[in-house]
Design an enzyme around this catalytic site. Structure first.
Site, PDB file in Angstrom:
ATOM      1  N   GLU A 142       0.844  -1.202   0.000  1.00  0.00           N
ATOM      2  CA  GLU A 142       0.000   0.000   0.000  1.00  0.00           C
ATOM      3  C   GLU A 142       0.881   1.255   0.000  1.00  0.00           C
ATOM      4  O   GLU A 142       1.816   1.342   0.776  1.00  0.00           O
ATOM      5  CB  GLU A 142      -0.907  -0.015   1.233  1.00  0.00           C
ATOM      6  CG  GLU A 142      -1.888   1.128   1.268  1.00  0.00           C
ATOM      7  CD  GLU A 142      -2.600   1.290  -0.068  1.00  0.00           C
ATOM      8  OE1 GLU A 142      -3.269   0.339  -0.527  1.00  0.00           O
ATOM      9  OE2 GLU A 142      -2.472   2.368  -0.681  1.00  0.00           O
TER      10      GLU A 142
ATOM     11  N   LYS B 170       8.188  -1.611  -2.350  1.00  0.00           N
ATOM     12  CA  LYS B 170       7.568  -0.836  -1.259  1.00  0.00           C
ATOM     13  C   LYS B 170       8.637  -0.240  -0.349  1.00  0.00           C
ATOM     14  O   LYS B 170       8.612   0.957  -0.036  1.00  0.00           O
ATOM     15  CB  LYS B 170       6.617  -1.746  -0.472  1.00  0.00           C
ATOM     16  CG  LYS B 170       6.032  -1.119   0.760  1.00  0.00           C
ATOM     17  CD  LYS B 170       5.174   0.100   0.455  1.00  0.00           C
ATOM     18  CE  LYS B 170       4.959   0.930   1.696  1.00  0.00           C
ATOM     19  NZ  LYS B 170       4.201   2.139   1.464  1.00  0.00           N
TER      20      LYS B 170
ATOM     21  N   CYS C  17       6.246   4.590   9.299  1.00  0.00           N
ATOM     22  CA  CYS C  17       6.861   3.716   8.294  1.00  0.00           C
ATOM     23  C   CYS C  17       8.252   4.100   7.795  1.00  0.00           C
ATOM     24  O   CYS C  17       9.078   3.214   7.591  1.00  0.00           O
ATOM     25  CB  CYS C  17       5.916   3.568   7.121  1.00  0.00           C
ATOM     26  SG  CYS C  17       4.465   2.608   7.602  1.00  0.00           S
TER      27      CYS C  17
HETATM   28  P1  NAD Z   1      -1.946  -0.473  12.712  1.00  0.00           P
HETATM   29  O1  NAD Z   1      -1.138  -0.803  13.888  1.00  0.00           O
HETATM   30  O2  NAD Z   1      -2.731   0.804  12.656  1.00  0.00           O
HETATM   31  O3  NAD Z   1      -3.009  -1.653  12.461  1.00  0.00           O
HETATM   32  C1  NAD Z   1      -2.678  -3.007  12.511  1.00  0.00           C
HETATM   33  C2  NAD Z   1      -3.840  -3.743  13.189  1.00  0.00           C
HETATM   34  O4  NAD Z   1      -3.620  -5.159  13.071  1.00  0.00           O
HETATM   35  C3  NAD Z   1      -3.978  -3.472  14.684  1.00  0.00           C
HETATM   36  O5  NAD Z   1      -5.264  -2.913  14.949  1.00  0.00           O
HETATM   37  C4  NAD Z   1      -3.790  -4.851  15.338  1.00  0.00           C
HETATM   38  O6  NAD Z   1      -4.629  -5.051  16.470  1.00  0.00           O
HETATM   39  C5  NAD Z   1      -4.187  -5.779  14.216  1.00  0.00           C
HETATM   40  N1  NAD Z   1      -3.654  -7.144  14.351  1.00  0.00           N
HETATM   41  C6  NAD Z   1      -2.382  -7.518  14.581  1.00  0.00           C
HETATM   42  N2  NAD Z   1      -2.283  -8.869  14.600  1.00  0.00           N
HETATM   43  C7  NAD Z   1      -3.520  -9.353  14.364  1.00  0.00           C
HETATM   44  C8  NAD Z   1      -4.061 -10.674  14.238  1.00  0.00           C
HETATM   45  N3  NAD Z   1      -3.287 -11.756  14.337  1.00  0.00           N
HETATM   46  N4  NAD Z   1      -5.387 -10.795  14.001  1.00  0.00           N
HETATM   47  C9  NAD Z   1      -6.177  -9.703  13.899  1.00  0.00           C
HETATM   48  N5  NAD Z   1      -5.727  -8.439  13.985  1.00  0.00           N
HETATM   49  C10 NAD Z   1      -4.406  -8.256  14.223  1.00  0.00           C
HETATM   50  O7  NAD Z   1      -0.973  -0.554  11.455  1.00  0.00           O
HETATM   51  P2  NAD Z   1      -1.112   0.209  10.041  1.00  0.00           P
HETATM   52  O8  NAD Z   1      -0.603   1.597  10.152  1.00  0.00           O
HETATM   53  O9  NAD Z   1      -2.464  -0.027   9.481  1.00  0.00           O
HETATM   54  O10 NAD Z   1      -0.026  -0.582   9.193  1.00  0.00           O
HETATM   55  C11 NAD Z   1      -0.249  -1.919   8.771  1.00  0.00           C
HETATM   56  C12 NAD Z   1       0.805  -2.282   7.751  1.00  0.00           C
HETATM   57  O11 NAD Z   1       0.685  -1.434   6.603  1.00  0.00           O
HETATM   58  C13 NAD Z   1       2.244  -2.115   8.238  1.00  0.00           C
HETATM   59  O12 NAD Z   1       3.029  -3.151   7.685  1.00  0.00           O
HETATM   60  C14 NAD Z   1       2.649  -0.790   7.640  1.00  0.00           C
HETATM   61  O13 NAD Z   1       4.047  -0.741   7.425  1.00  0.00           O
HETATM   62  C15 NAD Z   1       1.927  -0.769   6.330  1.00  0.00           C
HETATM   63  N6  NAD Z   1       1.623   0.562   5.797  1.00  0.00           N
HETATM   64  C16 NAD Z   1       1.173   1.559   6.620  1.00  0.00           C
HETATM   65  C17 NAD Z   1       0.835   2.803   6.090  1.00  0.00           C
HETATM   66  C18 NAD Z   1       0.332   3.922   6.951  1.00  0.00           C
HETATM   67  O14 NAD Z   1       0.139   5.013   6.434  1.00  0.00           O
HETATM   68  N7  NAD Z   1       0.105   3.741   8.236  1.00  0.00           N
HETATM   69  C19 NAD Z   1       0.934   3.017   4.703  1.00  0.00           C
HETATM   70  C20 NAD Z   1       1.377   1.971   3.891  1.00  0.00           C
HETATM   71  C21 NAD Z   1       1.720   0.751   4.452  1.00  0.00           C
HETATM   72  C1  UGA Z   2       4.487   7.680   3.645  1.00  0.00           C
HETATM   73  C2  UGA Z   2       4.515   7.595   2.126  1.00  0.00           C
HETATM   74  O1  UGA Z   2       4.329   8.895   1.581  1.00  0.00           O
HETATM   75  C3  UGA Z   2       3.426   6.659   1.616  1.00  0.00           C
HETATM   76  O2  UGA Z   2       3.539   6.509   0.206  1.00  0.00           O
HETATM   77  C4  UGA Z   2       3.580   5.306   2.295  1.00  0.00           C
HETATM   78  O3  UGA Z   2       2.534   4.437   1.888  1.00  0.00           O
HETATM   79  C5  UGA Z   2       3.556   5.477   3.786  1.00  0.00           C
HETATM   80  O4  UGA Z   2       4.613   6.376   4.191  1.00  0.00           O
HETATM   81  C6  UGA Z   2       3.795   4.207   4.529  1.00  0.00           C
HETATM   82  O5  UGA Z   2       4.353   3.266   4.007  1.00  0.00           O
HETATM   83  O6  UGA Z   2       3.396   4.220   5.704  1.00  0.00           O
HETATM   84  P1  UGA Z   2       3.057   9.003   5.444  1.00  0.00           P
HETATM   85  O7  UGA Z   2       4.165   8.620   6.379  1.00  0.00           O
HETATM   86  O8  UGA Z   2       1.668   8.740   5.851  1.00  0.00           O
HETATM   87  O9  UGA Z   2       3.255   8.269   4.038  1.00  0.00           O
HETATM   88  O10 UGA Z   2       3.131  10.554   5.132  1.00  0.00           O
HETATM   89  P2  UGA Z   2       4.124  11.458   4.235  1.00  0.00           P
HETATM   90  O11 UGA Z   2       3.311  12.474   3.569  1.00  0.00           O
HETATM   91  O12 UGA Z   2       4.996  10.640   3.387  1.00  0.00           O
HETATM   92  O13 UGA Z   2       4.993  12.192   5.341  1.00  0.00           O
HETATM   93  C7  UGA Z   2       5.960  11.499   6.095  1.00  0.00           C
HETATM   94  C8  UGA Z   2       6.755  12.483   6.919  1.00  0.00           C
HETATM   95  O14 UGA Z   2       7.599  13.258   6.085  1.00  0.00           O
HETATM   96  C9  UGA Z   2       5.901  13.476   7.694  1.00  0.00           C
HETATM   97  O15 UGA Z   2       6.466  13.673   8.965  1.00  0.00           O
HETATM   98  C10 UGA Z   2       5.983  14.728   6.851  1.00  0.00           C
HETATM   99  O16 UGA Z   2       5.769  15.897   7.588  1.00  0.00           O
HETATM  100  C11 UGA Z   2       7.393  14.633   6.334  1.00  0.00           C
HETATM  101  N1  UGA Z   2       7.606  15.385   5.076  1.00  0.00           N
HETATM  102  C12 UGA Z   2       6.966  15.019   3.934  1.00  0.00           C
HETATM  103  C13 UGA Z   2       8.490  16.455   5.062  1.00  0.00           C
HETATM  104  O17 UGA Z   2       9.099  16.818   6.097  1.00  0.00           O
HETATM  105  N2  UGA Z   2       8.704  17.122   3.887  1.00  0.00           N
HETATM  106  C14 UGA Z   2       8.083  16.784   2.733  1.00  0.00           C
HETATM  107  O18 UGA Z   2       8.324  17.439   1.701  1.00  0.00           O
HETATM  108  C15 UGA Z   2       7.192  15.705   2.754  1.00  0.00           C
END
Ligand code: NAD
Ligand code: UGA
Length: 455
Positions: free
Chosen positions: A166, A221, A277
């Protein structure tokens, strides 16, 4: 044709991603499951402002689909059994103990959910890695699933594994999901790949759905996040040089960003990147490189994280220095605690390190953030001493020696500095780590102003 989806993990990714799939594919039943009862209850709250994730537009999408073809539940096994396709969207934080502590991803939740799918699935199930994972994790998942394949009392059980990372960013998740730059599907079995591509095909143009092998997908990713974070460390390093040389980092960013090979996005200097992340994924990349004997490559990427930590300490240190070398017992108004605007997420927010440094120096912090709760800040700072939560910038500024802006909430761009300056202790400062405030107005109100990257 996929009719029933289960997503394990109702977090920042699972919730919004599945809500958009349900919205765009009304013929598919989507159930998002989680072990965390409180989180599921919040997803089911009739009051859409109480959803556990704050994302602009998410409430409307959930409001349209919930109860129709979008369900939130803790009945994990039942949802797996009913599903043709299971997304694994669980957390994958950095390990804190044992081999690879501080760098490698902790895969215990991924393994646990793969085992649960192996046990509870029926018939043929496509398992999709949505979590961000180290390259070759699909091999581990496949091995776990294969051990459960074969004839069962309820029929033959079999699995395919796909990688579908994602790329959404928090704060813009709904827009990113509805109009993604690309969707990436890594896999081996064409039928499984096409089944997933067909789901996205309901709203994503065909040319934006990329197909690769599983390992390229997993690695893409980590690489995308590493490149994005590297741009931030690069521009922050130049911001420090701008401050030393009377150059202005925003002018430099505009000048270099006009080169189409560089591009203008992601060049905003600030207090360093936060979020759950970037750091985790780069450290994971570093760990993988070391594992494969690529120590120079590991050191290269590790420097991106080191520069980020340096930038955060640099900001707290310069604040102390401008306030005559001491902040002991001085009140500092901190505006913004979330790691970026338009989210309530504070994971790895720069505010943690910067506020931590200031508390260490004995400052009294008055923190305001429009979306972050006091309980969350207490958990993040690991203390309820030395700081208080206030409900408006003006209340934060009361008696303060400095206002420190750490999150680029739009409301900070519109602040009227005269009433704030009037209640501060003089000489008073604005430290704008996001360069979001109206510096001219702040100076006119009598404040001394420091802006990141301004010489
Ligand atoms: P999160 O901690 O918000 O959510 C994960 C959820 O999974 C939790 O609510 C937890 O209780 C649940 N969980 C864990 N083990 C479980 C199980 N065995 N059965 C049922 N539920 C279970 O995490 P997130 O931010 O949604 O991130 C999830 C993944 O996506 C990570 O690998 C992260 O790196 C990736 N990711 C996150 C973002 C972001 O913006 N946060 C963007 C892209 C990718
Ligand atoms: C980032 C990536 O942008 C997503 O593509 C990815 O899916 C995600 O991580 C993930 O894997 O979790 P996110 O962390 O939600 O998304 O937000 P960003 O907009 O990327 O910002 C990340 C950090 O960088 C923030 O603290 C933001 O303030 C900072 N940032 C961003 C800067 O300081 N300068 C910039 O120009 C852009």
């Amino acid at each position: 044709m996929i009719q029933t989806i289960c997503c394990i993990g109702a977090g920042y990714v699972g919730g919004p991603t599945m809500a958009v799939i349900a919205d765009r594919c009304p013929q598919i039943q989507v159930t998002v499951v989680d072990l965390n009862q409180a989180r599921i209850d919040a997803w089911n709250d009739p009051d859409l402002s109480q959803l556990p994730v704050y994302e602009p537009g998410l409430d409307a999408v959930v409001g349209r689909c919930r109860g129709r073809n979008l369900h939130f539940s803790t009945a994990v096994d039942a949802a797996i059994a009913a599903a043709d396709m299971v997304f694994l969207s669980v957390n994958t934080p950095t390990k804190t103990k044992g081999i690879g502590a501080g760098q490698a991803s902790d895969l215990r939740w991924i393994e646990a959910s793969a085992r649960q799918v192996a046990a509870a699935a029926r018939g043929h199930t496509i398992v999709v890695e949505k979590s961000t994972l180290p390259v070759r994790t699909a091999a581990v998942i496949r091995t776990i699933l294969e051990a459960a394949e074969g004839d069962t009392p309820s029929g033959r059980k079999s699995f395919d594994v796909l990688s579908n990372p994602e790329f959404l960013a928090e704060g813009t998740a709904i827009g990113d999901l509805e109009a993604p730059d690309r969707v990436l599907i890594g896999g081996e079995q064409p039928a499984a790949i096409e089944a997933l591509a067909q789901i996205y095909g309901h709203w994503v143009p065909a040319e934006r759905i990329l197909r690769t092998n599983v390992w390229s997908s997993e690695l893409s990713k980590l690489t995308a996040n590493a490149f994005l974070a590297q741009r931030i460390s690069s521009i922050n390093s130049i911001a420090a040089l701008c401050e030393a040389t009377e150059a202005d980092v925003r002018e430099v960013a505009r000048a270099i960003g006009a080169d189409s090979r560089i591009g203008s996005k992601f060049l905003k200097a600030g207090p360093g990147f936060g979020g759950s992340c970037f750091q985790k994924d780069i450290l994971n990349l570093v760990y993988l490189c070391r594992h494969y004997g690529l120590s120079e490559v590991a050191a290269y990427w590790e420097s991106v994280v080191n520069l980020n930590a340096w930038q955060q300490h640099r900001i707290s240190a310069l604040l102390v220095q401008r306030l005559f070398g001491t902040v002991t017992s001085k009140r500092i108004a901190v505006l913004g605690f979330a790691f970026k605007a338009d989210t309530n997420d504070t994971r790895e927010t720069p505010a943690i390190r910067i506020c931590g440094d200031l508390l260490e120096e004995g400052a009294q912090l008055a923190i305001y953030d429009p979306k972050v709760s006091a309980a969350q800040i207490a958990a993040d700072l690991g203390t309820s001493e030395g700081w208080q939560m206030v409900d408006a910038p003006l209340a934060a500024a009361q008696g303060a020696d400095a206002v420190l802006v750490l999150t680029e909430w739009q409301q900070f761009a519109q602040l009227d500095w005269r009433p704030l300056a009037a209640v501060m202790r003089q000489p008073a400062w604005l430290f704008d780590a996001r360069a979001i405030c109206d510096a001219v107005a702040a100076r006119a109100a009598g404040l001394k102003v420091w802006r990141v990257g301004e010489g």
